[in-house]
Design a protein around this motif. Structure first.
Motif, PDB file in Angstrom:
ATOM      1  N   ALA A 269       0.802  -1.227   0.000  1.00 28.51           N
ATOM      2  CA  ALA A 269       0.000   0.000   0.000  1.00 28.51           C
ATOM      3  C   ALA A 269       0.834   1.275   0.000  1.00 28.51           C
ATOM      4  N   GLY A 270       1.942   1.280   0.750  1.00 25.38           N
ATOM      5  CA  GLY A 270       2.736   2.502   0.870  1.00 25.38           C
ATOM      6  C   GLY A 270       3.946   2.565  -0.035  1.00 25.38           C
ATOM      7  N   VAL A 271       4.026   1.645  -1.004  1.00 27.79           N
ATOM      8  CA  VAL A 271       5.222   1.584  -1.848  1.00 27.79           C
ATOM      9  C   VAL A 271       5.381   2.832  -2.705  1.00 27.79           C
ATOM     10  N   GLY A 272       4.270   3.350  -3.247  1.00 31.49           N
ATOM     11  CA  GLY A 272       4.349   4.547  -4.089  1.00 31.49           C
ATOM     12  C   GLY A 272       4.923   5.724  -3.340  1.00 31.49           C
ATOM     13  N   ASN A 273       4.440   5.930  -2.110  1.00 32.11           N
ATOM     14  CA  ASN A 273       4.965   7.017  -1.283  1.00 32.11           C
ATOM     15  C   ASN A 273       6.426   6.781  -0.920  1.00 32.11           C
ATOM     16  N   LEU A 274       6.777   5.527  -0.647  1.00 34.13           N
ATOM     17  CA  LEU A 274       8.153   5.173  -0.314  1.00 34.13           C
ATOM     18  C   LEU A 274       9.110   5.536  -1.445  1.00 34.13           C
ATOM     19  N   ILE A 275       8.741   5.169  -2.661  1.00 34.20           N
ATOM     20  CA  ILE A 275       9.593   5.438  -3.825  1.00 34.20           C
ATOM     21  C   ILE A 275       9.756   6.939  -4.045  1.00 34.20           C
ATOM     22  N   ALA A 276       8.662   7.673  -3.797  1.00 34.84           N
ATOM     23  CA  ALA A 276       8.694   9.119  -4.037  1.00 34.84           C
ATOM     24  C   ALA A 276       9.497   9.882  -2.987  1.00 34.84           C
ATOM     25  N   THR A 277       9.561   9.338  -1.750  1.00 31.98           N
ATOM     26  CA  THR A 277      10.158  10.117  -0.664  1.00 31.98           C
ATOM     27  C   THR A 277      11.495   9.593  -0.156  1.00 31.98           C
ATOM     28  N   GLU A 278      11.806   8.315  -0.452  1.00 33.63           N
ATOM     29  CA  GLU A 278      13.033   7.728   0.079  1.00 33.63           C
ATOM     30  C   GLU A 278      14.035   7.449  -1.037  1.00 33.63           C
ATOM     31  N   GLY A 279      15.262   7.173  -0.653  1.00 33.33           N
ATOM     32  CA  GLY A 279      16.316   6.861  -1.608  1.00 33.33           C
ATOM     33  C   GLY A 279      16.288   5.412  -2.053  1.00 33.33           C
ATOM     34  N   GLU A 280      17.209   5.081  -2.958  1.00 31.03           N
ATOM     35  CA  GLU A 280      17.252   3.741  -3.533  1.00 31.03           C
ATOM     36  C   GLU A 280      17.535   2.673  -2.474  1.00 31.03           C
ATOM     37  N   GLU A 281      18.424   2.992  -1.526  1.00 29.90           N
ATOM     38  CA  GLU A 281      18.824   2.009  -0.515  1.00 29.90           C
ATOM     39  C   GLU A 281      17.648   1.612   0.370  1.00 29.90           C
ATOM     40  N   LYS A 282      16.895   2.615   0.847  1.00 30.23           N
ATOM     41  CA  LYS A 282      15.723   2.341   1.688  1.00 30.23           C
ATOM     42  C   LYS A 282      14.646   1.593   0.910  1.00 30.23           C
ATOM     43  N   THR A 283      14.437   1.994  -0.331  1.00 26.81           N
ATOM     44  CA  THR A 283      13.446   1.329  -1.181  1.00 26.81           C
ATOM     45  C   THR A 283      13.792  -0.143  -1.358  1.00 26.81           C
ATOM     46  N   TYR A 284      15.081  -0.404  -1.591  1.00 32.90           N
ATOM     47  CA  TYR A 284      15.518  -1.789  -1.787  1.00 32.90           C
ATOM     48  C   TYR A 284      15.350  -2.609  -0.506  1.00 32.90           C
ATOM     49  N   GLU A 285      15.597  -1.997   0.647  1.00 28.84           N
ATOM     50  CA  GLU A 285      15.412  -2.692   1.922  1.00 28.84           C
ATOM     51  C   GLU A 285      13.961  -3.142   2.096  1.00 28.84           C
TER      52      GLU A 285
ATOM     53  N   VAL B 173      13.223  -3.511 -12.913  1.00 26.19           N
ATOM     54  CA  VAL B 173      13.190  -2.873 -11.596  1.00 26.19           C
ATOM     55  C   VAL B 173      14.595  -2.699 -11.022  1.00 26.19           C
ATOM     56  N   TYR B 174      15.408  -3.745 -11.115  1.00 27.30           N
ATOM     57  CA  TYR B 174      16.772  -3.644 -10.557  1.00 27.30           C
ATOM     58  C   TYR B 174      17.613  -2.623 -11.327  1.00 27.30           C
ATOM     59  N   LYS B 175      17.415  -2.551 -12.631  1.00 26.23           N
ATOM     60  CA  LYS B 175      18.194  -1.617 -13.451  1.00 26.23           C
ATOM     61  C   LYS B 175      17.747  -0.171 -13.243  1.00 26.23           C
ATOM     62  N   ASN B 176      16.439   0.085 -13.269  1.00 17.36           N
ATOM     63  CA  ASN B 176      15.924   1.449 -13.272  1.00 17.36           C
ATOM     64  C   ASN B 176      15.579   2.006 -11.892  1.00 17.36           C
ATOM     65  N   LEU B 177      15.226   1.128 -10.945  1.00 16.65           N
ATOM     66  CA  LEU B 177      14.805   1.613  -9.627  1.00 16.65           C
ATOM     67  C   LEU B 177      15.888   1.410  -8.571  1.00 16.65           C
ATOM     68  N   PHE B 178      16.390   0.193  -8.462  1.00 15.54           N
ATOM     69  CA  PHE B 178      17.375  -0.102  -7.418  1.00 15.54           C
ATOM     70  C   PHE B 178      18.811   0.205  -7.834  1.00 15.54           C
ATOM     71  N   LYS B 179      19.039   0.270  -9.166  1.00 13.26           N
ATOM     72  CA  LYS B 179      20.399   0.499  -9.697  1.00 13.26           C
ATOM     73  C   LYS B 179      21.380  -0.575  -9.192  1.00 13.26           C
ATOM     74  N   LEU B 180      20.918  -1.840  -9.246  1.00 11.20           N
ATOM     75  CA  LEU B 180      21.715  -2.970  -8.768  1.00 11.20           C
ATOM     76  C   LEU B 180      21.709  -4.091  -9.800  1.00 11.20           C
ATOM     77  N   PRO B 181      22.705  -4.998  -9.760  1.00 15.70           N
ATOM     78  CA  PRO B 181      22.706  -6.162 -10.661  1.00 15.70           C
ATOM     79  C   PRO B 181      21.546  -7.095 -10.321  1.00 15.70           C
ATOM     80  N   VAL B 182      20.863  -7.580 -11.341  1.00 17.09           N
ATOM     81  CA  VAL B 182      19.664  -8.376 -11.116  1.00 17.09           C
ATOM     82  C   VAL B 182      19.988  -9.790 -10.630  1.00 17.09           C
ATOM     83  N   LYS B 183      21.241 -10.217 -10.732  1.00 15.38           N
ATOM     84  CA  LYS B 183      21.584 -11.584 -10.328  1.00 15.38           C
ATOM     85  C   LYS B 183      21.282 -11.827  -8.841  1.00 15.38           C
ATOM     86  N   ALA B 184      21.324 -10.753  -8.014  1.00 10.81           N
ATOM     87  CA  ALA B 184      21.015 -10.898  -6.584  1.00 10.81           C
ATOM     88  C   ALA B 184      19.581 -11.408  -6.391  1.00 10.81           C
ATOM     89  N   TYR B 185      18.672 -10.945  -7.250  1.00 11.33           N
ATOM     90  CA  TYR B 185      17.273 -11.372  -7.175  1.00 11.33           C
ATOM     91  C   TYR B 185      17.153 -12.867  -7.439  1.00 11.33           C
TER      92      TYR B 185
END
Length: 519
Positions: free
Chosen positions: A285-301, A420-432
């Motif tokens: 429910a709160g993911v949209g607000n999270l993405i808009a207000t927090e950084g990549e690291e918090k979003t990924y957590e 998502v990993y490329k554009n949002l998290f900016k991380l290698p997708v192999k971790a997923y």
């Protein structure tokens, strides 16, 4: 206020769902005992066949509802009325188009329905299904407004009452008449009454809906609606080809009876999914607000936590279903209504794959990443349809579900994480995928231990043995998960969240005292 409304909606939804599940199982048992699996298959087939009308709708309703949120929050009645009038006009046109297409589909029923016995009064049966769909379209704008205003719980009370009345009435009708047509006429009669009473409730809460003066919407809103409709059209096509063609393929190439057998499985799995959806929905429910207000690291957590919770819920549910679903159907309906083991396993694989794609889909959609894969739903749908048509020739019923598995693995399974990993998290997708593989190994280990324990300790297919197996299925997988994951940051985050939101000891004591007093 938003949180309060959300809690009311979730609570009412869970309560309604539990009541409906219990009545649904009783109703299904009575239906099969009095009409048989053929008629059950007709129910599933016509529902899927007419659900293709969502392609006509093309996301118009979703887009208009999306544009209602802000004016409702700001109490901008002029804009609310304008949007509702647009919704009403659009859906009346769609209802007319749906009626014309439904008339064109009727002659094809003979080709689609492969059955050993003829279904009496098929024209009347089909007409009732079409009429119910059209009634829904004529009233959709009212329900859309109250849901957009987060007041869905108001209608949920009324809907629950009518669902109970409808189910009990249908059970009585079937036991007295054994007539499928009277069964459907009773259902649509109560459905019409339900719409009339719900309309009165909505008009009482929003009297301005009776406004006759024409209102127009702004050019920006029109442009937003048009853009969303074009985007949703491709998603609707893909969604229909993946999720709404199975019954049509089974009916055409296997039999209508096979649709009925399969529908018993989908009913139980669907009811379980309905109970899980408030939990999964609450996380997203709160993911949209999270993405808009927090950084990549918090979003990924937060994503990692969501990913972990989905694994826990859907792997546990898959183990639970694998051990209990077939024995439950035997106990509930009787012998002769089971699918073969291989088909059953593939159905559960699809259930797990679909559940595990939830977190990545949520973060992708909340981040507004629609353009990057706008053609993928259509590709997924075409692969599903073509693969199912090819595999059903060689493998029979299971080929339909293998087509779904194949289409998922070849498209969204790897493409959505990549985006998502490329554009949002900016991380290698192999971790997923490393974590996905690790989760599967843990689930397989927990499932194997649970199956061995159940087979060693419990024999027979009585209701008591089902309860005993259910207890083992709840205890062992969850205990294994706790032992494996209790040191992980995801587990600690969930534990702290639960701990901080549990009632304090004093509150619990007062609650028990009050209960004891009334006893």
């Amino acid at each position: 206020m938003r949180t309060k409304n959300a809690i009311k909606n979730i609570a009412m939804s869970l309560f309604s769902q539990i009541v409906i599940i219990i009545l649904g199982f009783v109703s299904r048992k009575v239906f099969i005992d009095n009409l048989g699996a053929e008629y059950l298959g007709v129910n599933g087939l016509l529902t899927n066949l007419l659900s293709m009308m969502i392609l006509i709708e093309s996301g118009i309703g979703i887009s208009i509802v999306y544009n209602l949120y802000r004016p409702l929050a700001e109490n901008d009645k002029d804009k609310i009325i304008a949007l509702v009038q647009l919704y009403k006009k659009a859906y009346r046109v769609l209802a007319l188009i749906m009626l014309i297409i439904s008339c064109g589909l009727y002659p094809l029923l003979g080709f689609i329905m492969k059955s050993d016995e003829s279904i009496k009064g098929m024209f009347i049966v089909y007409s009732i299904f079409v009429a119910k769909n059209i009634i829904s379209y004529f009233n959709a704008y009212k329900w859309a407004l109250i849901n957009a205003d987060q007041k869905g719980y108001v209608l949920a009370r009324s809907n629950l009452m009518f669902q109970i009345v409808t189910t009990i009435s249908k059970i009585i009708i079937l036991m007295i008449t054994q007539s499928y047509i009277i069964f459907l006429l009773m259902e649509i009669g109560i459905f019409i009454l339900q719409n009339i009473i719900n309309t009165f409730i909505v008009y009482k809460r929003y009297p301005y809906l009776r406004e006759k003066t024409k209102y127009s919407i702004g050019s920006d809103t029109k442009a937003n609606i048009n853009k969303n409709v074009r985007a949703m059209f491709l998603h609707n096509i893909g969604g229909y080809l993946v999720f709404s063609t199975d019954n049509i393929l089974i009916s055409t190439f296997i039999s209508v009876k096979a649709v009925g057998l399969y529908s018993n499985y989908t009913m139980v799995i669907g009811q379980l999914g309905a109970l899980l959806s408030p939990v999964i929905g609450g996380i997203g429910a709160g993911v949209g607000n999270l993405i808009a207000t927090e950084g990549e690291e918090k979003t990924y957590e937060v994503f990692e936590i969501s990913y972990f919770v989905s694994f826990w819920i859907y792997s546990f549910s898959t183990i639970f279903l694998y051990i209990l679903l077939q024995p439950f159907i035997n106990w509930w309906i009787g012998e002769g209504y089971l699918l073969d083991q291989f088909t059953f396993i593939v159905i559960l694989i699809n259930f797990y794959l679909n559940g595990m794609r939830g977190p990545i889909s949520t973060f992708k959609n909340k981040a507004g990443m629609f353009v990057q894969d706008k053609y993928v739903p259509v590709i997924e749908g075409l692969i599903n349809l073509i693969a199912s048509l090819m595999l059903i020739k060689y493998f029979g019923l299971v080929g339909v579900f293998l087509g779904t598995t194949l289409s998922t693995l070849l498209t969204v399974f790897w493409n959505q994480p990549r985006i998502v990993y490329k554009n949002l998290f900016k991380l290698p997708v192999k971790a997923y995928f490393i974590k996905y593989a690790m989760y599967i190994l843990v689930a397989f280990f927990a499932g194997a231990i649970t199956v061995i324990t159940c087979r060693t300790l419990i024999s027979g297919h009585s209701f008591i043995s089902l309860i005993a197996k259910g207890i083992i299925c709840v205890v062992i997988p969850n205990l294994i998960y706790i032992l494996i994951f209790f040191r992980t940051k995801e587990f600690k985050a969930i534990y702290n969240l639960i701990k901080n939101n549990l009632p304090k000891a004093e509150v619990v004591k007062r609650l028990f005292k009050r209960v004891y007093k009334y006893i």
